[in-house]
Design a protein around this motif. Structure first.
Motif, PDB file in Angstrom:
ATOM      1  N   TYR A  65     -25.038-133.801  29.842  1.00  0.00           N
ATOM      2  CA  TYR A  65     -25.297-132.779  28.824  1.00  0.00           C
ATOM      3  C   TYR A  65     -26.798-132.580  28.608  1.00  0.00           C
ATOM      4  O   TYR A  65     -27.286-131.452  28.586  1.00  0.00           O
ATOM      5  CB  TYR A  65     -24.605-133.181  27.519  1.00  0.00           C
ATOM      6  CG  TYR A  65     -24.946-132.295  26.347  1.00  0.00           C
ATOM      7  CD1 TYR A  65     -24.365-131.048  26.214  1.00  0.00           C
ATOM      8  CD2 TYR A  65     -25.850-132.718  25.371  1.00  0.00           C
ATOM      9  CE1 TYR A  65     -24.680-130.224  25.131  1.00  0.00           C
ATOM     10  CE2 TYR A  65     -26.162-131.915  24.299  1.00  0.00           C
ATOM     11  CZ  TYR A  65     -25.573-130.657  24.185  1.00  0.00           C
ATOM     12  OH  TYR A  65     -25.900-129.851  23.127  1.00  0.00           O
ATOM     13  N   LEU A  66     -27.515-133.671  28.451  1.00  0.00           N
ATOM     14  CA  LEU A  66     -28.949-133.574  28.175  1.00  0.00           C
ATOM     15  C   LEU A  66     -29.731-133.010  29.361  1.00  0.00           C
ATOM     16  O   LEU A  66     -30.611-132.167  29.181  1.00  0.00           O
ATOM     17  CB  LEU A  66     -29.501-134.949  27.791  1.00  0.00           C
ATOM     18  CG  LEU A  66     -28.977-135.523  26.468  1.00  0.00           C
ATOM     19  CD1 LEU A  66     -29.456-136.952  26.285  1.00  0.00           C
ATOM     20  CD2 LEU A  66     -29.374-134.650  25.293  1.00  0.00           C
ATOM     21  N   LEU A  67     -29.405-133.461  30.567  1.00  0.00           N
ATOM     22  CA  LEU A  67     -30.155-133.025  31.743  1.00  0.00           C
ATOM     23  C   LEU A  67     -29.709-131.663  32.268  1.00  0.00           C
ATOM     24  O   LEU A  67     -30.549-130.784  32.518  1.00  0.00           O
ATOM     25  CB  LEU A  67     -30.027-134.058  32.869  1.00  0.00           C
ATOM     26  CG  LEU A  67     -30.686-135.411  32.626  1.00  0.00           C
ATOM     27  CD1 LEU A  67     -30.345-136.368  33.755  1.00  0.00           C
ATOM     28  CD2 LEU A  67     -32.192-135.267  32.482  1.00  0.00           C
ATOM     29  N   GLN A  70     -28.727-128.969  28.682  1.00  0.00           N
ATOM     30  CA  GLN A  70     -29.856-128.722  27.783  1.00  0.00           C
ATOM     31  C   GLN A  70     -31.176-128.557  28.534  1.00  0.00           C
ATOM     32  O   GLN A  70     -32.157-128.117  27.964  1.00  0.00           O
ATOM     33  CB  GLN A  70     -29.977-129.854  26.755  1.00  0.00           C
ATOM     34  CG  GLN A  70     -28.802-129.928  25.806  1.00  0.00           C
ATOM     35  CD  GLN A  70     -28.672-128.675  24.959  1.00  0.00           C
ATOM     36  OE1 GLN A  70     -29.621-128.263  24.303  1.00  0.00           O
ATOM     37  NE2 GLN A  70     -27.510-128.050  24.998  1.00  0.00           N
ATOM     38  N   GLY A  71     -31.205-128.968  29.801  1.00  0.00           N
ATOM     39  CA  GLY A  71     -32.394-128.784  30.629  1.00  0.00           C
ATOM     40  C   GLY A  71     -33.552-129.706  30.291  1.00  0.00           C
ATOM     41  O   GLY A  71     -34.703-129.375  30.568  1.00  0.00           O
ATOM     42  N   LEU A  72     -33.268-130.866  29.716  1.00  0.00           N
ATOM     43  CA  LEU A  72     -34.340-131.799  29.375  1.00  0.00           C
ATOM     44  C   LEU A  72     -34.871-132.504  30.623  1.00  0.00           C
ATOM     45  O   LEU A  72     -34.182-132.610  31.635  1.00  0.00           O
ATOM     46  CB  LEU A  72     -33.832-132.850  28.391  1.00  0.00           C
ATOM     47  CG  LEU A  72     -33.410-132.357  27.010  1.00  0.00           C
ATOM     48  CD1 LEU A  72     -32.866-133.502  26.191  1.00  0.00           C
ATOM     49  CD2 LEU A  72     -34.569-131.706  26.300  1.00  0.00           C
ATOM     50  N   THR A  73     -36.079-133.020  30.504  1.00  0.00           N
ATOM     51  CA  THR A  73     -36.643-133.858  31.553  1.00  0.00           C
ATOM     52  C   THR A  73     -36.022-135.243  31.456  1.00  0.00           C
ATOM     53  O   THR A  73     -35.368-135.572  30.459  1.00  0.00           O
ATOM     54  CB  THR A  73     -38.166-133.986  31.387  1.00  0.00           C
ATOM     55  OG1 THR A  73     -38.428-134.618  30.125  1.00  0.00           O
ATOM     56  CG2 THR A  73     -38.861-132.632  31.443  1.00  0.00           C
ATOM     57  N   LEU A  74     -36.246-136.063  32.476  1.00  0.00           N
ATOM     58  CA  LEU A  74     -35.725-137.432  32.433  1.00  0.00           C
ATOM     59  C   LEU A  74     -36.245-138.187  31.222  1.00  0.00           C
ATOM     60  O   LEU A  74     -35.482-138.856  30.523  1.00  0.00           O
ATOM     61  CB  LEU A  74     -36.104-138.199  33.701  1.00  0.00           C
ATOM     62  CG  LEU A  74     -35.218-137.969  34.912  1.00  0.00           C
ATOM     63  CD1 LEU A  74     -35.804-138.688  36.125  1.00  0.00           C
ATOM     64  CD2 LEU A  74     -33.815-138.444  34.661  1.00  0.00           C
ATOM     65  N   SER A  75     -37.541-138.082  30.961  1.00  0.00           N
ATOM     66  CA  SER A  75     -38.098-138.828  29.824  1.00  0.00           C
ATOM     67  C   SER A  75     -37.539-138.311  28.496  1.00  0.00           C
ATOM     68  O   SER A  75     -37.248-139.094  27.590  1.00  0.00           O
ATOM     69  CB  SER A  75     -39.624-138.785  29.833  1.00  0.00           C
ATOM     70  OG  SER A  75     -40.082-137.454  29.748  1.00  0.00           O
ATOM     71  N   GLY A  76     -37.364-137.006  28.382  1.00  0.00           N
ATOM     72  CA  GLY A  76     -36.771-136.448  27.167  1.00  0.00           C
ATOM     73  C   GLY A  76     -35.329-136.879  26.990  1.00  0.00           C
ATOM     74  O   GLY A  76     -34.894-137.199  25.888  1.00  0.00           O
TER      75      GLY A  76
END
Length: 92
Positions: A65-67, A70-76
């Motif tokens: 879901y996050l990656l 939501q398109g977050l980076t790995l660190s995010g």
């Protein structure tokens, strides 16, 4: 498109989980290295076959879901995954 439900089992293979989330098995192996939340059991034999618990599959859902959604980076994603685990309001 709704995901097909996984059958209730004690353990899931890497192939089952990869197909469920429509990702490559190598992606799951990479996520295992990057996120402490995923810790599949490994067989004692030479092949070290991974067996994911229902909790592992749920944690993979959070990471997916996050990656991916939501398109977050790995660190995010790493930072937010810790927050989501400590405050379980799961939108995924």
């Amino acid at each position: 498109m709704a995901k097909k439900e996984l059958p209730e089992k004690m353990f899931y293979s890497i192939t089952e989980v990869a197909q469920y989330y429509n990702v490559n098995e190598s992606t799951l192996r990479f996520w295992e290295k990057e996120f402490d939340l995923i810790a599949p059991k490994r067989s004692d034999n030479k092949r070290k076959i991974r067996s994911y618990t229902a909790q592992d599959v749920q944690n993979i859902g959070l990471i997916y879901y996050l990656l991916k959604e939501q398109g977050l980076t790995l660190s995010g994603a790493k930072e937010l995954s810790l927050i989501h685990i400590s405050e379980p309001t799961r939108p995924y």
